[in-house]
Design a protein around this motif. Structure first.
Motif, PDB file in Angstrom:
ATOM      1  N   LYS A  70      47.897  -2.340  -2.997  1.00 40.87           N
ATOM      2  CA  LYS A  70      47.743  -0.926  -3.359  1.00 40.87           C
ATOM      3  C   LYS A  70      47.658  -0.720  -4.875  1.00 40.87           C
ATOM      4  O   LYS A  70      46.976   0.167  -5.356  1.00 40.87           O
ATOM      5  CB  LYS A  70      48.897  -0.101  -2.785  1.00 40.87           C
ATOM      6  CG  LYS A  70      48.808   0.104  -1.287  1.00 40.87           C
ATOM      7  CD  LYS A  70      49.982   0.876  -0.733  1.00 40.87           C
ATOM      8  CE  LYS A  70      49.905   2.335  -1.086  1.00 40.87           C
ATOM      9  NZ  LYS A  70      50.968   3.122  -0.393  1.00 40.87           N
ATOM     10  N   LYS A  91      38.816   2.255   7.782  1.00 42.99           N
ATOM     11  CA  LYS A  91      39.830   3.310   7.945  1.00 42.99           C
ATOM     12  C   LYS A  91      41.156   2.886   7.303  1.00 42.99           C
ATOM     13  O   LYS A  91      41.849   3.714   6.696  1.00 42.99           O
ATOM     14  CB  LYS A  91      40.028   3.611   9.435  1.00 42.99           C
ATOM     15  CG  LYS A  91      38.860   4.380  10.051  1.00 42.99           C
ATOM     16  CD  LYS A  91      39.079   4.670  11.531  1.00 42.99           C
ATOM     17  CE  LYS A  91      37.934   5.484  12.107  1.00 42.99           C
ATOM     18  NZ  LYS A  91      38.096   5.742  13.564  1.00 42.99           N
ATOM     19  N   ASP A  92      41.483   1.609   7.421  1.00 44.49           N
ATOM     20  CA  ASP A  92      42.688   1.109   6.749  1.00 44.49           C
ATOM     21  C   ASP A  92      42.526   1.195   5.227  1.00 44.49           C
ATOM     22  O   ASP A  92      43.467   1.544   4.508  1.00 44.49           O
ATOM     23  CB  ASP A  92      42.965  -0.338   7.156  1.00 44.49           C
ATOM     24  CG  ASP A  92      43.536  -0.455   8.556  1.00 44.49           C
ATOM     25  OD1 ASP A  92      44.057   0.552   9.069  1.00 44.49           O
ATOM     26  OD2 ASP A  92      43.463  -1.554   9.138  1.00 44.49           O
ATOM     27  N   TYR A 106      40.792   3.374   3.631  1.00 40.38           N
ATOM     28  CA  TYR A 106      40.935   4.790   3.268  1.00 40.38           C
ATOM     29  C   TYR A 106      42.420   5.151   3.152  1.00 40.38           C
ATOM     30  O   TYR A 106      42.828   5.860   2.221  1.00 40.38           O
ATOM     31  CB  TYR A 106      40.262   5.669   4.318  1.00 40.38           C
ATOM     32  CG  TYR A 106      40.208   7.132   3.943  1.00 40.38           C
ATOM     33  CD1 TYR A 106      39.142   7.647   3.212  1.00 40.38           C
ATOM     34  CD2 TYR A 106      41.233   8.000   4.314  1.00 40.38           C
ATOM     35  CE1 TYR A 106      39.094   8.981   2.854  1.00 40.38           C
ATOM     36  CE2 TYR A 106      41.200   9.332   3.961  1.00 40.38           C
ATOM     37  CZ  TYR A 106      40.127   9.827   3.230  1.00 40.38           C
ATOM     38  OH  TYR A 106      40.097  11.153   2.867  1.00 40.38           O
ATOM     39  N   ASP A 107      43.235   4.645   4.088  1.00 46.76           N
ATOM     40  CA  ASP A 107      44.668   4.954   4.086  1.00 46.76           C
ATOM     41  C   ASP A 107      45.391   4.320   2.899  1.00 46.76           C
ATOM     42  O   ASP A 107      46.296   4.935   2.313  1.00 46.76           O
ATOM     43  CB  ASP A 107      45.318   4.468   5.384  1.00 46.76           C
ATOM     44  CG  ASP A 107      44.861   5.256   6.603  1.00 46.76           C
ATOM     45  OD1 ASP A 107      44.391   6.399   6.417  1.00 46.76           O
ATOM     46  OD2 ASP A 107      44.958   4.734   7.719  1.00 46.76           O
ATOM     47  N   SER A 144      34.816   6.909   2.841  1.00 43.38           N
ATOM     48  CA  SER A 144      34.549   7.877   3.913  1.00 43.38           C
ATOM     49  C   SER A 144      33.071   7.877   4.304  1.00 43.38           C
ATOM     50  O   SER A 144      32.736   7.990   5.489  1.00 43.38           O
ATOM     51  CB  SER A 144      34.986   9.287   3.490  1.00 43.38           C
ATOM     52  OG  SER A 144      34.289   9.709   2.327  1.00 43.38           O
TER      53      SER A 144
END
Length: 273
Positions: free
Chosen positions: A151, A171-172, A174-175, A201
């Motif tokens: 991160k 999607k992971d 994006y999170d 996205s």
């Protein structure tokens, strides 16, 4: 005299990318250890090379590694190839090289194409410092730990992904990384080569109808100047405890947690309960 093991890079798509040295090596060795003998047979047939093939992949690497080493010790030369690109880079081979060194077998490299480096060069992202992350784990816990450790990564990150998992991985991303601009490369060096730069996205929307080919995803590192200071000692202890529960020693768990958080290993170690 002992033979040698040659690690040989092969094309990632376009067969014209094979090097003269790779061809000469494949022609001169006594046998070839291949991840998938059917795939390698197509390459060899294209260049009219006739050599014995030994199947060497993730689930038979220990026993086949012993066989390969015995043949090399008897004086035969072996070329190790993967289905495409450089062996050992998210492909089998690491165990075989280690076995060879333990037996004092000479290992040589015959470099060739690599999807990660090719995609990075095409991405337009910073290339001065980067980290190769390969495929994310299928195991949810390991996958989340891996992404969480990145991160606050400042370097450009390089991932591999299969087409049937591309949406879940995006999607992971994006999170964990937010809606960053990323580069996605697929079918590199092939007729339908594609390199797209878009937000996470947008990528989710674009590939939601399905996609073919192996993917290389380039994710730029964080630009947040405060990111390095986001982890606390409590965060580091939580990481370490989870590693201990997974079977790591306290020392190894503290070291791993320290690498992720930047907290001193000794501080983490003495607080693991």
């Amino acid at each position: 005299m002992k033979g040698k093991l040659y690690i040989v890079g092969t094309p990632i798509g376009n067969l014209e990318d094979i090097t003269l040295r790779a061809l000469k090596t494949l022609q001169n060795v006594d046998f070839i250890a291949a991840e998938d003998t059917r795939v390698t047979a197509k390459l060899l047939n294209h260049f009219n090379i006739k050599k014995p093939l030994i199947s060497y992949f993730e689930h038979n690497k220990k026993e086949k590694g012993i066989l390969i080493c015995k043949k090399i010790q008897s004086g035969e030369n072996c070329a190790l190839v993967s289905d495409a690109g450089m062996p050992l880079i998210s492909d089998p081979g690491e165990t075989l090289v280690k076995q060879c060194y333990e037996l004092d077998i000479d290992v040589k490299i015959v470099p060739g194409p690599n999807a990660a480096i090719s995609a990075l060069c095409l991405s337009g992202m910073p290339t001065g410092r980067f980290t190769f992350e390969g495929f994310l784990s299928k195991n949810k816990k390991s996958r989340m730990e891996h992404l969480n450790s990145l991160k606050n990564e400042y370097r450009t990150m390089v991932f591999y992904e299969a087409p049937h998992k591309i949406i879940s991985t995006l999607k992971d991303f994006y999170d964990f990384f937010g809606d960053r601009q990323i580069s996605i490369a697929r079918e590199l060096t092939k007729i339908h080569e594609e390199v797209r730069t878009m937000s996470v996205s947008q990528a989710i929307e674009h590939y939601s109808q399905g996609a073919k080919g192996e993917f290389v995803i380039i994710v730029p590192g964080t630009t947040n100047p405060d990111a390095k200071n986001k982890y606390t000692l409590d965060d580091a202890i939580k990481f370490a405890v989870s590693y201990v529960k997974s079977g790591e020693t306290r020392s190894a768990a503290a070291k791993k947690a320290g690498k992720i958080t930047g907290i001193v290993k000794s501080e983490i170690y003495k607080n693991i309960t």
